[in-house]
Design an enzyme around this catalytic site. Structure first.
Site, PDB file in Angstrom:
ATOM      1  N   ASP A 142       0.872  -1.176   0.000  1.00 26.01           N
ATOM      2  CA  ASP A 142       0.000   0.000   0.000  1.00 26.01           C
ATOM      3  C   ASP A 142       0.907   1.223   0.000  1.00 26.01           C
ATOM      4  O   ASP A 142       2.127   1.106   0.144  1.00 26.01           O
ATOM      5  CB  ASP A 142      -0.907  -0.008   1.237  1.00 26.01           C
ATOM      6  CG  ASP A 142      -1.871   1.178   1.278  1.00 26.01           C
ATOM      7  OD1 ASP A 142      -2.303   1.624   0.195  1.00 26.01           O
ATOM      8  OD2 ASP A 142      -2.164   1.670   2.376  1.00 26.01           O
ATOM      9  N   SER A 143       0.312   2.394  -0.123  1.00 22.11           N
ATOM     10  CA  SER A 143       1.105   3.621  -0.094  1.00 22.11           C
ATOM     11  C   SER A 143       1.559   3.969   1.320  1.00 22.11           C
ATOM     12  O   SER A 143       2.523   4.711   1.502  1.00 22.11           O
ATOM     13  CB  SER A 143       0.299   4.788  -0.672  1.00 22.11           C
ATOM     14  OG  SER A 143      -0.875   4.998   0.092  1.00 22.11           O
ATOM     15  N   TYR A 181      -1.309   7.812  -2.797  1.00 22.33           N
ATOM     16  CA  TYR A 181      -1.508   7.416  -4.196  1.00 22.33           C
ATOM     17  C   TYR A 181      -2.717   8.114  -4.815  1.00 22.33           C
ATOM     18  O   TYR A 181      -2.775   8.302  -6.027  1.00 22.33           O
ATOM     19  CB  TYR A 181      -1.717   5.902  -4.290  1.00 22.33           C
ATOM     20  CG  TYR A 181      -0.439   5.077  -4.300  1.00 22.33           C
ATOM     21  CD1 TYR A 181       0.812   5.651  -4.056  1.00 22.33           C
ATOM     22  CD2 TYR A 181      -0.495   3.718  -4.558  1.00 22.33           C
ATOM     23  CE1 TYR A 181       1.961   4.884  -4.065  1.00 22.33           C
ATOM     24  CE2 TYR A 181       0.651   2.935  -4.581  1.00 22.33           C
ATOM     25  CZ  TYR A 181       1.876   3.518  -4.331  1.00 22.33           C
ATOM     26  OH  TYR A 181       3.011   2.756  -4.344  1.00 22.33           O
ATOM     27  N   GLY A 182      -3.676   8.462  -3.987  1.00 25.58           N
ATOM     28  CA  GLY A 182      -4.914   9.043  -4.509  1.00 25.58           C
ATOM     29  C   GLY A 182      -4.743  10.349  -5.251  1.00 25.58           C
ATOM     30  O   GLY A 182      -5.620  10.775  -5.991  1.00 25.58           O
ATOM     31  N   CYS A 202      -4.457  -1.546  -1.626  1.00 24.36           N
ATOM     32  CA  CYS A 202      -4.693  -0.132  -1.922  1.00 24.36           C
ATOM     33  C   CYS A 202      -5.742  -0.072  -3.018  1.00 24.36           C
ATOM     34  O   CYS A 202      -5.582  -0.702  -4.076  1.00 24.36           O
ATOM     35  CB  CYS A 202      -3.396   0.522  -2.393  1.00 24.36           C
ATOM     36  SG  CYS A 202      -3.608   2.187  -3.079  1.00 24.36           S
ATOM     37  N   ASN A 203      -6.828   0.638  -2.772  1.00 21.68           N
ATOM     38  CA  ASN A 203      -7.900   0.726  -3.759  1.00 21.68           C
ATOM     39  C   ASN A 203      -7.465   1.462  -5.017  1.00 21.68           C
ATOM     40  O   ASN A 203      -7.826   1.077  -6.126  1.00 21.68           O
ATOM     41  CB  ASN A 203      -9.114   1.418  -3.148  1.00 21.68           C
ATOM     42  CG  ASN A 203      -9.907   0.511  -2.251  1.00 21.68           C
ATOM     43  OD1 ASN A 203     -10.893  -0.092  -2.659  1.00 21.68           O
ATOM     44  ND2 ASN A 203      -9.476   0.389  -1.003  1.00 21.68           N
ATOM     45  N   THR A 204      -6.671   2.517  -4.853  1.00 21.32           N
ATOM     46  CA  THR A 204      -6.223   3.290  -6.011  1.00 21.32           C
ATOM     47  C   THR A 204      -5.358   2.441  -6.921  1.00 21.32           C
ATOM     48  O   THR A 204      -5.551   2.409  -8.147  1.00 21.32           O
ATOM     49  CB  THR A 204      -5.445   4.542  -5.559  1.00 21.32           C
ATOM     50  OG1 THR A 204      -6.280   5.341  -4.717  1.00 21.32           O
ATOM     51  CG2 THR A 204      -5.015   5.369  -6.757  1.00 21.32           C
ATOM     52  N   GLU A 217      -3.108   9.332   8.254  1.00 20.69           N
ATOM     53  CA  GLU A 217      -1.651   9.154   8.326  1.00 20.69           C
ATOM     54  C   GLU A 217      -1.032  10.039   9.411  1.00 20.69           C
ATOM     55  O   GLU A 217      -0.035   9.685  10.029  1.00 20.69           O
ATOM     56  CB  GLU A 217      -1.014   9.479   6.975  1.00 20.69           C
ATOM     57  CG  GLU A 217      -1.221   8.413   5.906  1.00 20.69           C
ATOM     58  CD  GLU A 217      -0.305   7.212   6.070  1.00 20.69           C
ATOM     59  OE1 GLU A 217       0.736   7.346   6.741  1.00 20.69           O
ATOM     60  OE2 GLU A 217      -0.636   6.140   5.536  1.00 20.69           O
ATOM     61  N   CYS A 274     -11.180   2.606   0.594  1.00 18.38           N
ATOM     62  CA  CYS A 274      -9.763   2.882   0.829  1.00 18.38           C
ATOM     63  C   CYS A 274      -9.374   2.089   2.070  1.00 18.38           C
ATOM     64  O   CYS A 274     -10.116   2.100   3.064  1.00 18.38           O
ATOM     65  CB  CYS A 274      -9.531   4.375   1.046  1.00 18.38           C
ATOM     66  SG  CYS A 274      -7.830   4.782   1.527  1.00 18.38           S
ATOM     67  N   THR A 275      -8.237   1.408   2.019  1.00 20.95           N
ATOM     68  CA  THR A 275      -7.868   0.556   3.154  1.00 20.95           C
ATOM     69  C   THR A 275      -7.450   1.353   4.384  1.00 20.95           C
ATOM     70  O   THR A 275      -7.267   0.785   5.458  1.00 20.95           O
ATOM     71  CB  THR A 275      -6.754  -0.432   2.758  1.00 20.95           C
ATOM     72  OG1 THR A 275      -5.652   0.287   2.166  1.00 20.95           O
ATOM     73  CG2 THR A 275      -7.282  -1.464   1.768  1.00 20.95           C
ATOM     74  N   HIS A 276      -7.284   2.670   4.245  1.00 21.64           N
ATOM     75  CA  HIS A 276      -7.058   3.512   5.420  1.00 21.64           C
ATOM     76  C   HIS A 276      -8.348   3.660   6.244  1.00 21.64           C
ATOM     77  O   HIS A 276      -8.288   3.834   7.460  1.00 21.64           O
ATOM     78  CB  HIS A 276      -6.601   4.914   5.014  1.00 21.64           C
ATOM     79  CG  HIS A 276      -5.162   5.022   4.633  1.00 21.64           C
ATOM     80  ND1 HIS A 276      -4.669   4.519   3.451  1.00 21.64           N
ATOM     81  CD2 HIS A 276      -4.108   5.589   5.283  1.00 21.64           C
ATOM     82  CE1 HIS A 276      -3.372   4.788   3.382  1.00 21.64           C
ATOM     83  NE2 HIS A 276      -3.009   5.426   4.472  1.00 21.64           N
TER      84      HIS A 276
END
Length: 266
Positions: free
Chosen positions: A11-12, A43-44, A74-76, A154, A186-188
């Protein structure tokens, strides 16, 4: 393929740790190798070409570390680079994205009107709405880009006035009136799931990709007879493209132990 090879996850930033944590809970014998591309977070907001390049490089890194599966947490990256990752994994590792399992799950629920939140790139790709419509044309979807949520998470802003204000401004959108399910695209976002539930007063169903994807990973490995068979305790490795103390603390929080965080420029 060797069953005892590790599962690679990337992921980012810290968002993919939600997926890694759920995988570790469901498959405690599996070794994990996690790569957080902190140098290029988020990444978005990046171009499609950049995301494809980052994803390709990380996939190659994970394959070089003998991973049997590469999970795009990561969805993006799942929306924009999954085909590239599949090409890199061909006949070497099993590619998994976080979108298809969530779409399959959603279309089997009793949903009627579904809200979708995610980064600008994920929402602009229209991938969720398009795939849901293809599987179940009767379902209604409304998508909303929520770009401030990833940097907010983040930076550690959870359960405070800042996060509540930002969430309220997004979720009050008229497009989300009367939704009965909300996809955390989004995995966040599972990190603020409780706050989202509080906003909706627990009156809608939240679709948490981390739990769904981890179940899909287990089912896929079981079906292919590639689940780990070793009896020793799992060993997890964590890498980032730019050392970040908050990432290290987040990983230690998720896994309940001290971790060794290594920096790799890819």
């Amino acid at each position: 393929m060797n069953k005892n090879k590790a599962i690679g996850i990337f992921d980012s930033g810290i968002g993919g740790l939600t997926v890694a944590h759920e995988i570790a809970k469901k498959m405690p014998n599996e070794d994990l190798i996690y790569f957080g591309d902190t140098k290029h977070l988020p990444y978005g907001e990046k171009s499609e070409d950049a995301i494809v390049r980052f994803s390709k490089n990380i996939t190659r890194f994970l394959i070089q570390h003998n991973c049997k599966m590469v999970v795009i947490a990561c969805n993006t990256a799942s929306a924009l680079a999954y085909d590239i990752v599949c090409k890199e994994c061909k006949n070497i590792a099993i590619p998994v994205n976080v979108i298809d399992p969530v779409v399959d799950f959603t279309c089997k629920t009793n949903a009627y009107k579904i809200g979708i939140i995610g980064t600008k790139n994920t929402i602009c790709s229209n991938v969720y709405a398009r795939k849901i419509k293809a599987l179940n044309p009767k379902l209604k979807t409304n998508s909303l880009a929520t770009p401030l949520l990833v940097p907010m998470i983040e930076e550690g802003f959870h359960q405070n006035k800042i996060s509540k204000t930002i969430l309220s401004n997004y979720l009050q959108n008229s497009e989300f009136r009367n939704i009965d399910h909300l996809i955390l695209g989004c995995t966040h976002y599972p990190l603020i799931e409780e706050e989202i539930k509080q906003f909706y007063e627990h009156n809608i169903e939240i679709i948490n990709s981390a739990k769904i994807v981890s179940k899909h990973v287990k089912e896929t490995l079981d079906k292919m007879n590639l689940s780990c068979v070793k009896g020793s305790k799992a060993k997890h490795k964590f890498y980032v493209s730019d050392y970040n103390r908050s990432f290290e603390q987040s990983a230690q929080y998720f896994f309940g132990q001290r971790i060794s965080l290594k920096q790799e420029n890819i």
